[in-house]
Design a protein around this motif. Structure first.
Motif, mmCIF file in Angstrom:
data_model
loop_
_atom_site.group_PDB
_atom_site.id
_atom_site.type_symbol
_atom_site.label_atom_id
_atom_site.label_comp_id
_atom_site.label_asym_id
_atom_site.label_seq_id
_atom_site.Cartn_x
_atom_site.Cartn_y
_atom_site.Cartn_z
ATOM 1 N N LEU B 44 41.684 100.588 60.023
ATOM 2 C CA LEU B 44 40.721 100.984 59.000
ATOM 3 C C LEU B 44 39.428 101.526 59.601
ATOM 4 C CD1 LEU B 44 41.203 98.015 56.505
ATOM 5 C CD2 LEU B 44 42.176 100.307 56.403
ATOM 6 N N ASP B 439 35.309 105.564 66.650
ATOM 7 C CA ASP B 439 34.789 105.469 65.285
ATOM 8 C C ASP B 439 33.374 106.013 65.313
ATOM 9 O OD1 ASP B 439 33.923 104.844 62.774
ATOM 10 O OD2 ASP B 439 34.179 102.678 62.955
ATOM 11 N N GLY B 442 31.021 105.715 68.439
ATOM 12 C CA GLY B 442 31.469 104.619 69.305
ATOM 13 C C GLY B 442 32.860 104.846 69.854
ATOM 14 N N GLY B 444 35.526 102.602 71.660
ATOM 15 C CA GLY B 444 35.909 101.285 72.160
ATOM 16 C C GLY B 444 35.039 100.134 71.670
ATOM 17 N N ASP B 445 34.062 100.406 70.785
ATOM 18 C CA ASP B 445 33.261 99.279 70.279
ATOM 19 C C ASP B 445 33.858 98.698 68.983
ATOM 20 O OD1 ASP B 445 32.628 101.302 68.579
ATOM 21 O OD2 ASP B 445 30.475 100.921 68.555
ATOM 22 N N VAL B 446 34.909 99.316 68.515
ATOM 23 C CA VAL B 446 35.657 98.743 67.390
ATOM 24 C C VAL B 446 36.971 98.226 67.961
ATOM 25 C CG1 VAL B 446 36.891 99.298 65.268
ATOM 26 C CG2 VAL B 446 34.617 100.242 65.677
ATOM 27 N N GLU B 447 37.140 96.920 68.008
ATOM 28 C CA GLU B 447 38.372 96.375 68.580
ATOM 29 C C GLU B 447 39.131 95.608 67.511
ATOM 30 O OE1 GLU B 447 37.922 94.783 72.457
ATOM 31 O OE2 GLU B 447 36.371 96.234 72.985
ATOM 32 N N VAL B 450 37.359 93.516 64.860
ATOM 33 C CA VAL B 450 36.621 94.284 63.845
ATOM 34 C C VAL B 450 37.603 94.846 62.812
ATOM 35 C CG1 VAL B 450 35.092 96.252 63.452
ATOM 36 C CG2 VAL B 450 34.839 94.866 65.521
ATOM 37 N N ASP B 453 38.639 92.145 60.504
ATOM 38 C CA ASP B 453 37.588 91.926 59.501
ATOM 39 C C ASP B 453 37.649 92.990 58.410
ATOM 40 O OD1 ASP B 453 36.632 89.672 60.722
ATOM 41 O OD2 ASP B 453 34.894 90.632 61.648
ATOM 42 N N ARG B 454 37.817 94.242 58.823
ATOM 43 C CA ARG B 454 37.865 95.335 57.834
ATOM 44 C C ARG B 454 39.058 95.162 56.896
ATOM 45 N NH1 ARG B 454 36.302 100.671 61.533
ATOM 46 N NH2 ARG B 454 34.152 100.011 61.961
#
Lengths: 551, 551
Positions: B44, B439, B442, B444-447, B450, B453-454
């Motif tokens: 997501l 994303d 970013g 690689g800052d959404v792993e 995350v 959670d989404r």
């Protein structure tokens, strides 16, 4: 004496699903089908979708019956919700009622009057005389209806294909449709699901060859996956199992329930010595076994998914297994199905599915069958039903090709009221229709605004900014607190959140706004500044929620 | 002198996309392709996915070149991200480099060394001698490679089909593949995308007939939608336009950019008097016009979607329009495409697409072509690449059928290192690989956490419970504040939220926990109680976030 008949769809004219059509005169109303729809991928968190039945509730004094064409979810799935607000007798064939009764039992709905109907046995409901006409489809015991009224005959096909060699030997009743056609039909409502598909849909019996090829060459156990309602398909698995000397184990709640009902009512024939319980499968060699279960759409909690992931209690995939997915992917489920196939393949199983073998045929009429239906019935007016707009439009073109004038074809929307009188047909009124989302226990408490929030949250998460303010002095009581989820990886967010906190603190201090009296104003400022900050830093647009706590 | 050659895929062995394969000796390393993947539906908010290039970065001193097979995004789309961390010369054919250069310009990446290569012209890079071999595919100027090393010859097919009548007249080089085969090939890496498809993929030229049928009978304007990179397809539109006396208007940023580059480099031939600017279309009658644009996957911001929704500046749909969607639905996009088709149909346009006409052929080899490739090359070892597991496994079965022993077939995973020596091939080591999410800004800052959670937020939204506590006395400073989004419709939530607030207040008062010192404990209690409360009331499981503010 009916002066007019109104025909109006509560659903099914802009989607596959939600099939539900009202027929009413000034005296009486009947509803044909009450189907659900599975949520589209942007209906986040929604379990199922049902039609808005307001019009039925408003006219409950006129409502005489709910008439069912067949027991697929997109035709009967909304019944439990409809019955939460009204009571109405339900008419259907034996198997259709059997399956619906089981569903209502799950919902603990009792005190419903059921009336069993049979093909070619007419019955009268108020101003309507109905004759069920046998059709063929991917579920057994489906019918269409000839509805005779004072303004003329209306034919509703239900879902159908013209299967010339049906598994149960009960043929599609071409004579009956043709007889009505020769006497004169005012309006035909016909199934548009496959209106874009050329040719003639194959017979259910064609699957047999595909099954026989696979079953006779399989070296180990065979798993067949299909819809629980597809009794014909299960029958063919059983027949092929017997030919290839295998036992059949039926597993999964809905599969067992449907098969049990169909057996009890005489629609599914499985000799006792062929049927094996799930607990007994260890007693047989792999080469002797066929397991039938659900999960053809890759649904995460289904039999197949649990078996593939190794989460099923009694059935684990072996490298010698053969898996047959005997169903079509419903648009939107393709990736989920591919994932299950990959998982099965990695465990060594051979997988046969629509993409690489002949293990499925559609249950809906293709173009040549749609033409046959129109030519048999030769209606004055035509209304394509059951399908998205492009399918119904294609169906309308077919009708035009066959000589029905375009002014007599009604490619209308859900809620559009088609009024038939002795002399003509016209579309002038519109009633309220819509889609109601069912999420957990809630029916209709999740609406577009909630879905929009979920979509926003699903994309970039949220940021809550909490500002505590003295309710006496209006001063900040502490640094703002920023909480975020779904935005970025926490370990990488410390520095950014610190910067954001300082930014909000400065904004408040420099704004000159009285926090006590102007909470709305400062919230707006925080939201705007935070959106800008995050867009610049991350190019993301999470939901930003400023909260002012007065202490 | 190379003692061994390691072959390892950084991506492309568990997905369609991320194609990127390392070849290395003890002295030198080359990377063939650096592709992206479009996010799957459960990723997501992710814009694109790229391979984890850690292994390349760790070996940057050995890395001699990035070699490209062709310019599709799943082979070149990760280059801008790769180049953010290293600099490496890029080898490719003229059109491939032309399209990559344009992409790097968008990313403002300069100082890259480009080396133009040609089919059948060998070049040496460290321990590797490479010979590009002309293939045919749905983009022009694609090549495979014969890589000659001290341990033997490796053939990498790139993406291919065997098009016997290619639009540009430049045939697939069967002789070259066969010559290498006759001299002895150690390892073949071959494209598995269509390994489950029986038969022989049609020639790109077959589309011409479909186009001609539609173009010559269309009564108004024609809109053709395809991938911007499909230069052959655009050429065929142009050719058919000329035959049917129409002008061609190319619109949409990527479509114009690709067509311009292809024209400049001599890969696309459009006479000046056939080409029409978007601003000029008003000068021509509908019957004289063909518009070419992107959006075949139903992408919301694409040319087609904006035209369908009436949001395009210059082009509005008319009831006399004919729309040709000349592309295949990528799994997962089916519903989005259907929606666009419905919108176009509602506005009266006639829509031709994969489902109802012959306006697309695949660019990948089907089973018979895959057999031809294996039979031409006759490799000692075989490694199916480019595809999900089930496709590669099917490809492996095909190779076995043709006589390659199963022990010589490596259906291995991303990161598995296949080590070739003069005497044998074995798979013992594994390197780190993975998928990196991009994303916004970013990388690689959404792993996974995350994304999880989404997913949770997307299903049932969230509930934030704010408790304010005195940092001196540890007492509650006010009633808890409960904020929720994405859970249920606000107007229906007042009563529920009031109940929840009282529930939390009572919980705190009765817990006996010191709020000042035991914030963790009370948070846990609140989360648990709130989850239970919401599950009982709504059967929903939103994300619950308790926050203790000490003031």
């Amino acid at each position: 004496m009916a002066e007019f008949v109104n025909v109006v769809a509560l659903g099914g004219l802009d989607e596959i699903g939600l099939n539900s059509t009202v027929f009413e005169t000034q005296n009486d109303m009947i509803l044909v089908d009450a189907g659900l729809m599975f949520p589209e991928e942007d209906m986040l968190g929604v379990d199922i979708v049902i039609p808005d039945f307001s019009y039925i509730y408003e006219n409950k004094d006129k409502l005489r019956a709910l008439i069912l064409t067949h027991a697929h979810e997109d035709h009967v799935g909304a019944i439990p919700y409809l019955l939460q607000n009204i009571n109405v007798p339900i008419y259907g064939t034996k198997l259709t009622l059997g399956l619906v009764k089981a569903k209502l039992k799950e919902f603990k709905i009792t005190n419903v009057q059921f009336v069993e109907i049979e093909p070619s046995r007419k019955f009268q409901i108020g101003d309507f005389e109905l004759e069920p006409i046998r059709t063929t489809h991917s579920i057994v015991d489906g019918v269409g209806f000839a509805i005779t009224t004072d303004v003329g005959v209306i034919i509703h096909t239900g879902d159908f294909k013209i299967d010339q060699t049906p598994v149960d030997g009960k043929p599609f009743d071409m004579l009956k449709f043709s007889e009505y056609g020769s006497k004169g039909v005012k309006l035909l409502l016909s199934d548009s699901t496959n209106a874009t598909v050329k040719g003639f849909t194959g017979s259910e019996k064609e699957i047999k060859r595909g099954f026989l090829d696979i079953f006779s060459s399989a070296k180990g156990r065979i798993l067949v996956v299909t819809f629980a309602s597809n009794i014909h398909r299960i029958q063919q698995v059983v027949n092929t199992a017997i030919e290839t000397n295998r036992k059949v184990c039926i597993t999964g709640k809905s599969m067992v329930q449907n098969a049990t009902i169909a057996r009890q009512l005489g629609y599914l024939s499985i000799p006792d010595n062929v049927l094996v319980c799930e607990d007994e499968i260890a007693k047989f060699s792999d080469k002797e076994l066929i397991i039938v279960t659900t999960g053809s759409q890759g649904e995460p909690m289904s039999g197949l998914s649990r078996i593939a992931l190794g989460e099923h209690k009694n059935i684990k995939i072996k490298p010698t297994d053969t898996v047959v997915i005997s169903a079509k992917a419903i648009p939107g489920n393709e990736r989920a199905i591919l994932k299950v196939i990959n998982t099965l393949s990695r465990k060594g199983a051979k997988v046969f599915y629509e993409g690489n073998s002949n293990v499925h045929v559609s249950g809906h009429a293709s173009q040549e069958e749609l033409k046959l239906m129109i030519n048999m019935v030769r209606p004055q007016y035509f209304m394509p039903i059951h399908g998205e707009y492009m399918m119904r439009r294609q169906h309308a073109s077919i009708a035009e090709e066959l000589g029905i004038p375009s002014r007599n074809i009604f490619t209308i929307d859900n809620g559009d009221v088609l009024t038939l009188t002795k002399d003509n047909a016209k579309m002038e009124q519109k009633i309220r229709t819509g889609r109601v989302f069912v999420d957990g226990k809630g029916v209709g408490d999740v609406e577009d605004v909630v879905i929009r929030d979920r979509i926003k949250l699903s994309t970039d998460g949220f940021v809550v900014v909490i500002v505590t303010v003295s309710n006496t002095t209006g001063e900040l009581l502490s640094d703002p607190e920023i909480i975020t989820k779904g935005l970025l990886y926490e370990e990488k967010s410390q520095k950014l959140l610190h910067e954001a906190t300082m930014m909000v603190k400065n904004l408040i201090n420099q704004s000159g706004v009285d926090l006590k009296t102007d909470a709305y104003e400062i919230k707006k400022k925080i939201r705007k500044a935070m959106n800008k900050f995050l867009h610049k830093k991350l190019m993301r647009n999470p939901m930003v929620l400023p909260i002012i706590m007065e202490i």
